[in-house]
Design an enzyme around this catalytic site. Sequence first.
Site, PDB file in Angstrom:
ATOM      1  N   THR A   1      35.130  46.588  27.754  1.00 37.95           N
ATOM      2  CA  THR A   1      36.054  46.770  28.881  1.00 37.95           C
ATOM      3  C   THR A   1      35.491  47.779  29.876  1.00 37.95           C
ATOM      4  OG1 THR A   1      37.948  46.215  27.489  1.00 37.95           O
ATOM      5  CG2 THR A   1      38.413  47.419  29.531  1.00 37.95           C
ATOM      6  N   CYS A   2      34.911  48.849  29.356  1.00 37.33           N
ATOM      7  CA  CYS A   2      34.368  49.906  30.205  1.00 37.33           C
ATOM      8  C   CYS A   2      33.219  49.380  31.070  1.00 37.33           C
ATOM      9  CB  CYS A   2      33.868  51.060  29.342  1.00 37.33           C
ATOM     10  SG  CYS A   2      35.103  51.678  28.174  1.00 37.33           S
TER      11      CYS A   2
END
Length: 182
Positions: free
Chosen positions: A55-56
């Site tokens: 996600t990052c």
Amino acid sequence: MKAGTKLPNVVFHTRVRDESIEGSNPFRWQDMSTEDYFKGKRVVLFSLPGAFTPTCSTYQLPGFENGFADFAAQGIDEIFCMSVNDSFVMNKWATDQKLENVKVIPDGSGEFTRRMGMLVRKDNLGFGLRSWRYAAIVNDGVIEAWFEEPGLSDNHGEDPYGVSSPETVMNWLVEANQATAA
């Protein structure tokens, strides 16, 4: 953390490129304080569980990187990405992500994150201590707006993402600037 709270003063151990150093590793250690990063500037600070994580790397960091001009147009001087990772990891991730606008801050010991009340255990994923995902608008070292993902807890079964997204932070800035102009 709430609006009006001053950021904790800590020292971050960073590695910076130094062209005077020859060889294949032209970097030196440079300690940077909270004040060095935040004094006299209005910035977006966002923190996430880890460099190179899905996600990052796919959404949050690229969203802030690609939206930098829009953030600058809303009065943001800089955007900082923090993680409980050391400077070597953060610098490599910045290179891998081809960052030109977002600057990374390594909170290798987790001291800043702990003092922000955002240090959580992620032993269930084999990560150890990491940051809970959040973002903030920081004006001269004081939190102006706070965006914390729901469910802050150790070993949380999910990695919520949305409240601290670039889109959410941008929407807040636009609304705040419109209210100020009215």
